[in-house]
Design an enzyme around this catalytic site. Structure first.
Site, PDB file in Angstrom:
ATOM      1  N   HIS A 175      21.364 -19.350 -19.944  1.00 40.04           N
ATOM      2  CA  HIS A 175      21.831 -20.136 -21.090  1.00 40.04           C
ATOM      3  C   HIS A 175      20.662 -20.878 -21.709  1.00 40.04           C
ATOM      4  O   HIS A 175      19.652 -21.158 -21.048  1.00 40.04           O
ATOM      5  CB  HIS A 175      22.936 -21.122 -20.682  1.00 40.04           C
ATOM      6  CG  HIS A 175      22.422 -22.347 -19.963  1.00 40.04           C
ATOM      7  ND1 HIS A 175      22.046 -23.486 -20.624  1.00 40.04           N
ATOM      8  CD2 HIS A 175      22.236 -22.603 -18.641  1.00 40.04           C
ATOM      9  CE1 HIS A 175      21.649 -24.400 -19.750  1.00 40.04           C
ATOM     10  NE2 HIS A 175      21.744 -23.879 -18.529  1.00 40.04           N
ATOM     11  N   CYS A 176      20.778 -21.170 -23.011  1.00 39.41           N
ATOM     12  CA  CYS A 176      19.808 -22.035 -23.673  1.00 39.41           C
ATOM     13  C   CYS A 176      20.547 -23.312 -24.063  1.00 39.41           C
ATOM     14  O   CYS A 176      21.522 -23.690 -23.405  1.00 39.41           O
ATOM     15  CB  CYS A 176      19.171 -21.337 -24.870  1.00 39.41           C
ATOM     16  SG  CYS A 176      20.342 -20.774 -26.118  1.00 39.41           S
ATOM     17  N   MET A 177      20.162 -23.971 -25.130  1.00 40.75           N
ATOM     18  CA  MET A 177      20.761 -25.257 -25.467  1.00 40.75           C
ATOM     19  C   MET A 177      22.185 -25.118 -25.999  1.00 40.75           C
ATOM     20  O   MET A 177      22.976 -26.057 -25.922  1.00 40.75           O
ATOM     21  CB  MET A 177      19.890 -25.987 -26.494  1.00 40.75           C
ATOM     22  CG  MET A 177      18.536 -26.392 -25.951  1.00 40.75           C
ATOM     23  SD  MET A 177      17.544 -27.315 -27.127  1.00 40.75           S
ATOM     24  CE  MET A 177      18.427 -28.885 -27.167  1.00 40.75           C
TER      25      MET A 177
END
Length: 469
Positions: A27-29
């Site tokens: 996942h990223c932000m």
């Protein structure tokens, strides 16, 4: 009371084809980034309709589900309640390799984007937090509130600068994990690169010839560097595959780490470090040359296309160059061209919120505007508002181009990595300079006027509702 993400997490997994269809998850932000065995098994249209899902897209070889700021909570629930493995974990590495082989048609660009994003996203929180602290320290010194000669300054500066100084160690863990190497050995290799006695050899006022077993070594600075350690970790992963086949399992845990260090540390100093540093310098010089030909045009293109780059994940490749600039040049001239972009997205969503009389539009545009303005997270506004109505996206790109042209014309740069949002405006002024603030102000006014006059009216939403029926 904390939200319950179990139902959302369960629905997402079912609609991406079930646990058995997931190779790994990162996942990223704002996004869950799935690596799927078969993308055709995912029910994209149904996923888009889930309450809590903003957007679904495929980019960089990944199946991406945009959640927003709650993404980490959903991610943790998925890992806790399923057998799905985090991207780059040893359990997932074999499946990822097979998946990569099966999807070579995605091309080198998709692979590069996936690799860069996977390496940088895990520690972006620490990165941006340290950058913001450095920005405020610069601001306090500029305003005379903090004296550089004090130990208070020394401690605060260390808190902000430590991540950047030891950046290769952070990158080593993430890159080692991504490539399937042993990440703590990767960190040991990176630690050798920034070991005080080694950095002293590079920075000595009266340098001495450096050699290893009679082989000359060209010393370069590895503090804050990016490319050398990423390449080393890739080589490490391949070396470990070879060593695993050669070394008997009973003594593997003893000899593999020793051979990793014995082979890769000298190889980095002699070959990999100088070559990758030269390559990074070449890329940086090429981009600088293009910007020198016509700085306003270069700035306009960079900032105007930035939201499009975010959509396709291309911005990660640009960001890696910006991070490298900080280590190589001591400043970055590339990402400062986009300093107004978060603000333009936020103000565009705000304009739609204020102009619309429709409750469903306001419910999306209002929170998305706040998220972009205060948190610097633009995906909810981009996917939930700008792309949905299309014209606002065009207006944002136009306004961004004007801001980028201003930054390019007046040579706006920065010497620290920091987040860009409303709360950091004083630090932006201290780090980027006054012309960055001018660019932000111009872009905010321009995008609001463009959206208000040409970019949105409620008939657009009515049209979309009719088309969806």
């Amino acid at each position: 009371m904390a939200k319950d993400y179990n139902a959302l997490a369960k629905s997402i997994i079912e609609l991406v084809g079930g646990e058995e269809n997931v190779v790994s998850l990162a996942h990223c932000m704002t996004r869950l980034r799935f690596k799927l065995k078969d993308h055709s098994k995912a029910k994209t249209d149904e996923l888009k309709k889930l309450n809590g899902v903003i957007k679904v897209l495929e980019a960089g070889g990944q199946y991406q589900v945009v959640i927003g700021t709650d993404v980490e909570d959903v991610y943790n629930v998925i890992l806790a309640n399923t057998k799905i493995k985090a991207a780059g974990s040893e359990q997932a590495s074999a499946l990822e390799t097979a998946s990569d082989t099966a999807s070579e048609k995605e091309g080198i660009v998709a692979t590069l984007i996936d690799t860069v994003s996977s390496i940088f996203t895990p520690f972006l929180g620490a990165f941006t937090g340290a950058g913001l602290l450095k920005g405020f320290v610069v601001l306090f010194v500029t305003l005379g509130l903090l004296d550089k000669s004090t130990t208070t300054y020394t401690i605060l500066n260390a808190a902000g600068d430590g991540v950047f100084y030891f950046l290769p160690i952070f990158l080593a863990y993430c890159a080692g994990t991504k490539f399937g190497a042993k990440p703590f050995i990767s960190m040991a290799i990176a630690s050798a690169l920034v070991y005080p006695n080694i950095t002293a050899l590079f920075s000595a006022t009266d340098p001495i010839p450096v050699e290893f077993l009679g082989i000359p070594v060209k010393m370069v600075s590895y503090t804050s560097s990016v490319l050398p350690i990423i390449v080393v970790c890739f080589v490490q992963a391949e070396l470990e595959k070879l060593l695993n086949r050669i070394i008997p399992q009973i003594v593997r845990n003893i000899f593999l780490p020793v051979l990793d260090l014995l082979i890769l540390v000298p190889l980095t100093f002699i070959v990999i470090g100088p070559i990758t540093t030269t390559a990074a310098n070449g890329i940086s010089v090429a981009i600088q040359s293009l910007l020198r030909l016509c700085p306003p045009l270069g700035g306009a293109l960079m900032a105007g296309l930035w939201p499009i780059m975010i959509l396709f994940g291309i911005h990660w490749a640009i960001m890696s160059i910006g991070f490298a600039n900080l280590g190589i040049l001591g400043y970055d001239y590339l990402l400062p061209l986009t300093v107004s972009c978060n603000f333009s997205v936020a103000i565009a969503a705000l304009a739609v919120f204020l102009k619309s009389k429709k409750k469903n539009v306001k419910q999306v545009a209002g929170p998305a505007s706040i998220t972009a303005l205060v948190g610097g997270v633009t995906e909810p506004a981009i996917y939930g508002v700008l792309l949905k109505f299309k014209k606002p996206m065009v207006m944002v790109c136009i306004a961004n181009a004007v801001g980028g042209a201003i930054c390019g014309a007046f040579n706006v740069t920065r010497d620290v990595q920091m987040s860009v949002n409303l709360l950091t405006l004083p630090a932006i002024w201290a780090v980027y300079g006054p012309w960055a603030i001018v660019a932000i102000a111009v872009v905010c006014v321009l995008v609001f006027v463009l959206i208000w006059l040409f970019g949105y009216n409620d008939s657009m939403d009515d049209t979309l509702e009719k088309e969806s029926k």
